[in-house]
Scaffold this motif. Structure first.
Motif, PDB file in Angstrom:
ATOM      1  N   GLY A 167       0.815  -1.210   0.000  1.00  0.00           N
ATOM      2  CA  GLY A 167       0.000   0.000   0.000  1.00  0.00           C
ATOM      3  C   GLY A 167       0.848   1.259   0.000  1.00  0.00           C
ATOM      4  N   GLU A 168       1.927   1.254   0.781  1.00  0.00           N
ATOM      5  CA  GLU A 168       2.817   2.421   0.844  1.00  0.00           C
ATOM      6  C   GLU A 168       3.514   2.654  -0.493  1.00  0.00           C
ATOM      7  N   GLN A 169       3.963   1.577  -1.127  1.00  0.00           N
ATOM      8  CA  GLN A 169       4.661   1.739  -2.404  1.00  0.00           C
ATOM      9  C   GLN A 169       3.699   2.191  -3.502  1.00  0.00           C
ATOM     10  N   LEU A 170       2.461   1.713  -3.449  1.00  0.00           N
ATOM     11  CA  LEU A 170       1.477   2.162  -4.434  1.00  0.00           C
ATOM     12  C   LEU A 170       1.133   3.634  -4.221  1.00  0.00           C
ATOM     13  N   GLU A 171       1.138   4.083  -2.966  1.00  0.00           N
ATOM     14  CA  GLU A 171       0.905   5.499  -2.699  1.00  0.00           C
ATOM     15  C   GLU A 171       1.969   6.352  -3.376  1.00  0.00           C
ATOM     16  N   ASP A 172       3.225   5.876  -3.335  1.00  0.00           N
ATOM     17  CA  ASP A 172       4.310   6.604  -3.984  1.00  0.00           C
ATOM     18  C   ASP A 172       4.097   6.687  -5.495  1.00  0.00           C
ATOM     19  N   LEU A 173       3.508   5.617  -6.065  1.00  0.00           N
ATOM     20  CA  LEU A 173       3.302   5.583  -7.511  1.00  0.00           C
ATOM     21  C   LEU A 173       2.144   6.474  -7.964  1.00  0.00           C
ATOM     22  N   LYS A 174       1.365   6.980  -7.018  1.00  0.00           N
ATOM     23  CA  LYS A 174       0.249   7.846  -7.391  1.00  0.00           C
ATOM     24  C   LYS A 174       0.719   9.165  -7.996  1.00  0.00           C
ATOM     25  N   ALA A 175       1.978   9.475  -7.797  1.00  0.00           N
ATOM     26  CA  ALA A 175       2.530  10.661  -8.460  1.00  0.00           C
ATOM     27  C   ALA A 175       2.546  10.470  -9.974  1.00  0.00           C
ATOM     28  N   ILE A 176       2.642   9.187 -10.402  1.00  0.00           N
ATOM     29  CA  ILE A 176       2.637   8.861 -11.828  1.00  0.00           C
ATOM     30  C   ILE A 176       1.238   8.467 -12.283  1.00  0.00           C
ATOM     31  N   LYS A 177       0.537   7.705 -11.442  1.00  0.00           N
ATOM     32  CA  LYS A 177      -0.815   7.224 -11.770  1.00  0.00           C
ATOM     33  C   LYS A 177      -1.736   7.532 -10.589  1.00  0.00           C
ATOM     34  N   PRO A 178      -2.379   8.677 -10.595  1.00  0.00           N
ATOM     35  CA  PRO A 178      -3.165   9.111  -9.427  1.00  0.00           C
ATOM     36  C   PRO A 178      -4.344   8.202  -9.080  1.00  0.00           C
TER      37      PRO A 178
END
Length: 260
Positions: A167-178
């Motif tokens: 979940g934490e790593q996916l949160e970081d990816l929201k900068a690329i895919k909100p």
């Protein structure tokens, strides 16, 4: 064309069984066209669907750009279900993508799917991507391409740690895919108090979106894997197959809602 990635950072939690079972059920019981993309260099999904070949074209070609996606698709022998297989060449492809700073790195699968759809020769309703354990370049591409990420999680404390890390790593990816969306699937459930309390925690206190149906632990699922058959084909009326059917129903409803 809706895209689903099946992903967790832990092994042995029913990830490939989930990806293949959902793909099989969505085609055979719901009549949808499905493309399964094997995004794991171990090729477990390819093996279950009898399309593993150490020298076959597959996902590694899509990642390194040496073949278009339509030239990497194989029939599984099951109606409406095709696969892009994987093998150990995917390991080198991940390295090649990391080194290739001239081309875009994180949208290769999504771009390949767009190009596939543009050909007009393929009409897949759902694409299911069976991901490897870590967030390598292929898995990152699958996450970016996906409309929904399914995270199988069995009973246990370490698995919750892994889910929280994901979940934490996916949160970081929201900068690329909100609009990244994660939904948890409780697998290998047993009918004891500890499991019931764990399921209650997942659904009501973990903060994650969770599938209503949990997948019951099944020795038959292990036998199906050894027989290199999708679980629903090996045991059409088994408990786990019935559970996956309900999850498939909920998944299709989720995907339809996102289309509105």
């Amino acid at each position: 064309m809706k895209k689903v990635a099946v992903l967790n950072l832990k092994g042995g939690i029913g990830k490939t069984t989930t990806a293949v079972s959902l793909a099989h059920i969505i085609t055979q019981q719901f009549g949808k066209n499905v493309l399964l993309i094997d995004c794991d260099m171990q090729g477990n999904a390819s093996k279950v669907l009898n399309q593993y070949d150490p020298d076959s074209p597959g996902t590694h070609n899509v990642m390194n750009g040496s073949r278009t996606l339509d030239n990497c698709i194989f029939s599984t022998g099951y109606d409406l279900l095709d696969i892009v297989p994987a093998n150990m060449y995917l390991m080198q492809a991940n390295v090649d993508v990391m080194r290739d700073t001239e081309r875009e790195q994180l949208h290769r699968i999504s771009s390949a799917l767009d190009d596939l759809q543009a050909t007009g020769r393929f009409d897949y309703d759902v694409v299911i991507m069976d991901c490897a354990l870590g967030l390598d370049m292929t898995v990152l591409n699958a996450v970016i391409a996906a409309d929904l990420i399914i995270a199988p999680v069995p009973f246990g404390g370490y698995e919750i740690d892994g889910l929280q890390q994901l979940g934490e790593q996916l949160e970081d990816l929201k900068a690329i895919k909100p609009d990244i969306r994660l939904k948890v699937l409780f697998t290998m459930k047993q009918g004891n108090k500890a499991n019931r309390e764990f399921e209650d925690y997942l659904k009501n206190y973990s903060g994650f979106d969770v599938y209503e149906t949990a997948i019951r632990r099944s020795i038959t699922a292990q036998k199906a894997t050894l027989s290199k058959m999708p679980l629903p084909a090996f045991s059409k009326n088994g408990a786990a197959t019935k559970d996956y059917t309900e999850v498939a129903r909920e998944l299709l409803h989720d995907l339809e809602e996102r289309e509105v």
